[in-house]
Design an enzyme around this catalytic site. Structure first.
Site, PDB file in Angstrom:
ATOM      1  N   TYR A  99       4.959   3.882  -0.957  1.00  0.00           N
ATOM      2  CA  TYR A  99       3.852   4.603  -0.311  1.00  0.00           C
ATOM      3  C   TYR A  99       2.519   3.884  -0.535  1.00  0.00           C
ATOM      4  CZ  TYR A  99       0.132   7.870   0.569  1.00  0.00           C
ATOM      5  OH  TYR A  99      -1.041   8.420   1.034  1.00  0.00           O
ATOM      6  N   PRO A 112     -11.512   4.735  -0.830  1.00  0.00           N
ATOM      7  CA  PRO A 112     -10.904   6.069  -0.720  1.00  0.00           C
ATOM      8  C   PRO A 112      -9.416   5.972  -0.384  1.00  0.00           C
ATOM      9  CG  PRO A 112     -12.096   5.520   1.288  1.00  0.00           C
ATOM     10  CD  PRO A 112     -12.397   4.431   0.297  1.00  0.00           C
ATOM     11  N   MET A 113      -8.647   6.820  -1.049  1.00  0.00           N
ATOM     12  CA  MET A 113      -7.208   6.821  -0.759  1.00  0.00           C
ATOM     13  C   MET A 113      -6.679   8.240  -0.694  1.00  0.00           C
ATOM     14  SD  MET A 113      -5.853   3.523  -2.871  1.00  0.00           S
ATOM     15  CE  MET A 113      -7.002   3.597  -4.230  1.00  0.00           C
ATOM     16  N   TYR A 125     -12.308  12.239   6.923  1.00  0.00           N
ATOM     17  CA  TYR A 125     -11.642  12.079   8.208  1.00  0.00           C
ATOM     18  C   TYR A 125     -12.187  13.154   9.140  1.00  0.00           C
ATOM     19  CZ  TYR A 125      -8.101   8.624   6.816  1.00  0.00           C
ATOM     20  OH  TYR A 125      -7.448   7.484   6.420  1.00  0.00           O
ATOM     21  N   LYS A 156     -16.794   3.495   7.986  1.00  0.00           N
ATOM     22  CA  LYS A 156     -15.758   2.626   7.414  1.00  0.00           C
ATOM     23  C   LYS A 156     -14.734   2.245   8.480  1.00  0.00           C
ATOM     24  CE  LYS A 156     -12.296   2.651   3.690  1.00  0.00           C
ATOM     25  NZ  LYS A 156     -11.035   2.913   4.368  1.00  0.00           N
ATOM     26  N   SER A 185     -13.635  -3.068   7.234  1.00  0.00           N
ATOM     27  CA  SER A 185     -12.297  -2.777   6.697  1.00  0.00           C
ATOM     28  C   SER A 185     -11.275  -2.840   7.812  1.00  0.00           C
ATOM     29  CB  SER A 185     -12.300  -1.351   6.097  1.00  0.00           C
ATOM     30  OG  SER A 185     -10.993  -0.951   5.728  1.00  0.00           O
ATOM     31  N   HIS A 218      -8.441  -1.258   6.909  1.00  0.00           N
ATOM     32  CA  HIS A 218      -7.627  -0.222   6.273  1.00  0.00           C
ATOM     33  C   HIS A 218      -6.535  -0.849   5.387  1.00  0.00           C
ATOM     34  CE1 HIS A 218      -7.628   4.250   6.896  1.00  0.00           C
ATOM     35  NE2 HIS A 218      -6.537   4.150   6.163  1.00  0.00           N
ATOM     36  N   SER A 268     -10.204  -4.560   2.011  1.00  0.00           N
ATOM     37  CA  SER A 268      -8.980  -5.074   2.654  1.00  0.00           C
ATOM     38  C   SER A 268      -8.638  -6.467   2.143  1.00  0.00           C
ATOM     39  CB  SER A 268      -9.063  -5.072   4.179  1.00  0.00           C
ATOM     40  OG  SER A 268      -9.255  -3.750   4.640  1.00  0.00           O
ATOM     41  N   ARG A 313      -8.313  -8.613  -4.409  1.00  0.00           N
ATOM     42  CA  ARG A 313      -7.342  -8.531  -5.517  1.00  0.00           C
ATOM     43  C   ARG A 313      -7.866  -9.120  -6.815  1.00  0.00           C
ATOM     44  NH1 ARG A 313      -3.048 -12.185  -3.204  1.00  0.00           N
ATOM     45  NH2 ARG A 313      -4.931 -12.878  -2.150  1.00  0.00           N
TER      46      ARG A 313
HETATM   47  C1  LIG Z   1      -2.257   4.760  -0.307  1.00  0.00           C
HETATM   48  C2  LIG Z   1      -3.500   4.513   0.497  1.00  0.00           C
HETATM   49  C3  LIG Z   1      -4.108   5.580   1.117  1.00  0.00           C
HETATM   50  C4  LIG Z   1      -5.274   5.382   1.855  1.00  0.00           C
HETATM   51  N1  LIG Z   1      -5.900   6.466   2.399  1.00  0.00           N
HETATM   52  C5  LIG Z   1      -7.097   6.306   3.003  1.00  0.00           C
HETATM   53  C6  LIG Z   1      -7.830   7.437   3.437  1.00  0.00           C
HETATM   54  O1  LIG Z   1      -7.395   8.579   3.269  1.00  0.00           O
HETATM   55  N2  LIG Z   1      -9.031   7.218   4.048  1.00  0.00           N
HETATM   56  C7  LIG Z   1      -9.536   5.957   4.245  1.00  0.00           C
HETATM   57  O2  LIG Z   1     -10.627   5.798   4.804  1.00  0.00           O
HETATM   58  N3  LIG Z   1      -8.860   4.864   3.824  1.00  0.00           N
HETATM   59  C8  LIG Z   1      -7.667   5.017   3.203  1.00  0.00           C
HETATM   60  N4  LIG Z   1      -6.997   3.914   2.737  1.00  0.00           N
HETATM   61  C9  LIG Z   1      -7.572   2.578   2.937  1.00  0.00           C
HETATM   62  C10 LIG Z   1      -8.470   2.190   1.775  1.00  0.00           C
HETATM   63  O3  LIG Z   1      -9.631   2.965   1.734  1.00  0.00           O
HETATM   64  C11 LIG Z   1      -8.914   0.730   1.894  1.00  0.00           C
HETATM   65  O4  LIG Z   1      -9.507   0.533   3.158  1.00  0.00           O
HETATM   66  C12 LIG Z   1      -7.797  -0.286   1.696  1.00  0.00           C
HETATM   67  O5  LIG Z   1      -6.826   0.158   0.790  1.00  0.00           O
HETATM   68  C13 LIG Z   1      -8.396  -1.584   1.218  1.00  0.00           C
HETATM   69  O6  LIG Z   1      -7.484  -2.615   1.217  1.00  0.00           O
HETATM   70  P1  LIG Z   1      -6.646  -3.072  -0.085  1.00  0.00           P
HETATM   71  O7  LIG Z   1      -5.618  -2.015  -0.269  1.00  0.00           O
HETATM   72  O8  LIG Z   1      -6.073  -4.382   0.341  1.00  0.00           O
HETATM   73  O9  LIG Z   1      -7.579  -3.180  -1.251  1.00  0.00           O
HETATM   74  C14 LIG Z   1      -5.821   4.084   2.006  1.00  0.00           C
HETATM   75  C15 LIG Z   1      -5.196   3.010   1.363  1.00  0.00           C
HETATM   76  C16 LIG Z   1      -4.062   3.213   0.609  1.00  0.00           C
HETATM   77  C17 LIG Z   1      -3.436   2.044  -0.082  1.00  0.00           C
END
Ligand SMILES: Cc1cc2nc3c(=O)[nH]c(=O)nc-3n(C[C@H](O)[C@H](O)[C@H](O)COP(=O)(O)O)c2cc1C
Length: 409
Positions: free
Chosen positions: A49, A102-103, A154, A277, A299, A301, A333, A336
């Site tokens: 996930y 944010p996640m 959102y 974003k 981003s 995402h 995005s 690391r």
């Molecule tokens: C498990 C997961 C859930 C995410 N949920 C959201 C979210 O609810 N809202 C959002 O704007 N971005 C969400 N993202 C995207 C992150 O905010 C971010 O843009 C992205 O993880 C950055 O890239 P990276 O994973 O390579 O660091 C999510 C990313 C992950 C990995």
């Protein structure tokens, strides 16, 4: 735009590293090591996930390659010290230009992850962004991370955005520093490993998932301590604490991405600094700025929407050229390492954010994972800056940089 020059502040006093930083650093010197360890500690569905991209993960590979392809020419004979990396974002001083993105559903990866990440960000003072689909309430995060709290929304469009605008009100009452509207999820797409993991629609552990949980006792203990993963931020509106009822409620009330009229409406409703974003085109950045948005969060995402999107870091120079003088530039995005943060800053970003690497960290190290990773990012960033002979973040922007992927818009 927020005035970033007016205030003269006292020198930033950085928190020392977590007491266990050195111990974990020996075992997991980079995020790649944390990612390798992560699936050994959590059920397979948890890892998939958090780690999956869209389709076959090519977008993630492109994000990483885009960073890896950026090379910096160092200058020597200037400094033998670790430069300061504290930074002003929207009038608040932070320890470093790196934040937590944010996640939604990080508690599926490690129960309690939202609060753990927020606490780690507060300890060192870097931005922590709660996802509206997160596992803690706005008020809970405000208690543990009052100085670094950003909130992502959102589009809750039903009833004239009643929920969305109430979230804005709660954010104000809770002292949220920055509001972020996510624009890059206009439609639902497929993440293959999330689908395989059985998490694409609801959280209903099947026999396989239960078997996966039973062989991960540390994760199970964390689950017992923290309870079932929940979508606490929106829970109050669903009148339920049951995960699947909240998911169903969210699906009925939420959808699509904010359009520009709605951005303008939220701009009116939210009096503090606001960012959008998911921006990848300079014209979208210009549009946002024309509506009074303070920050552009570049981003794709994290490669989770579709694979074919351009990497953020390659879109960065064009967006900096278009609006860099009028808006704060944020980026995520593919980040690391501290070196990636340096690359982003050197190319004009004010702050880089990381998503997945924080999930690898909490999966690999449990309750101490986020603490470890905030220290690792700051440590690596300072060393990288010193290594290229930059005495400050501003000087890094004067470095000679090879960036073959930079997009000419
Ligand atoms: C498990 C997961 C859930 C995410 N949920 C959201 C979210 O609810 N809202 C959002 O704007 N971005 C969400 N993202 C995207 C992150 O905010 C971010 O843009 C992205 O993880 C950055 O890239 P990276 O994973 O390579 O660091 C999510 C990313 C992950 C990995």
């Amino acid at each position: 735009m927020h005035d970033m020059t007016a205030k003269k502040e006292a020198a930033f006093v950085a928190a020392g590293p977590h007491p266990n930083f050195a111990k974990w650093h020996k075992l997991f010197p980079t995020t790649a090591w944390l990612r390798e360890q992560a699936p050994r500690n959590v059920p397979r569905f948890s890892f998939e996930y958090g780690d999956t991209g869209a389709g076959n993960d090519i977008g993630i590979a492109h994000n990483w390659a885009a960073f890896d392809n950026i090379k910096i020419v160092p200058r020597y004979g200037v400094t033998n010290t670790l430069p300061p990396v504290d930074v002003d974002l929207f009038g608040t001083r932070y320890a470093a230009p790196v934040g937590i993105a944010p996640m939604g559903g990080p508690a599926l990866v490690w129960p309690g992850a939202d609060l753990l990440m927020a606490k780690a960000a507060q300890r060192v003072r870097i931005p922590y962004t709660l996802g509206v689909a997160g596992g803690a309430t706005i008020e809970e995060i405000a208690r543990v991370a009052p100085d670094v709290f950003w909130l992502q929304l959102y589009r809750f469009y039903r009833n004239e955005h009643a929920i969305g605008l109430d979230l804005v009100r709660r954010a104000h009452d809770a002292g949220v520093k920055v509001l972020t509207l996510t624009l890059d999820v206009p439609v639902r797409t497929t993440r293959s490993r999330e689908t395989y993991a059985g998490l694409a629609n609801e959280f209903k552990p099947n026999a396989r998932m239960i078997r996966e949980m039973l062989v991960r006792p540390k994760w199970l203990m964390a689950l017992l301590r923290n309870g079932y993963p929940r979508f606490a931020t929106i829970g109050p509106y669903a009148n339920s604490t049951k995960t699947n009822e909240i998911i169903r409620f969210a699906r009925q009330n939420m959808g699509g991405a904010f359009n520009w009229d709605e951005v303008a409406r939220y701009r009116d409703a939210w009096k503090g600094p606001m960012t959008v974003k998911g921006i990848l085109h300079p014209h979208d950045a210009e549009k946002a700025v024309s509506l009074g948005v303070d920050g552009i969060w570049i981003s794709n995402h994290g490669g989770r929407q579709i694979e074919a999107l351009v990497p953020s870091i390659d879109a960065l120079p064009g967006i900096v050229a278009a609006v860099g003088k009028k808006a704060t530039i944020l980026l995520d995005s593919g980040v690391r390492s501290g070196q990636d943060v340096l690359r982003a800053v050197a190319l004009g970003a004010d702050c880089a954010f990381a998503g997945k690497s924080f999930l690898w960290a909490v999966a690999a190290l449990g309750d101490e994972g986020a603490e470890q990773l905030v220290d690792l990012y700051i440590d690596e960033l300072r060393a990288s800056l010193g290594q290229i002979g930059a005495l400050s973040l501003a000087e890094a922007r004067e470095a000679t940089i090879l960036h073959p992927g930079a997009i000419k818009f």
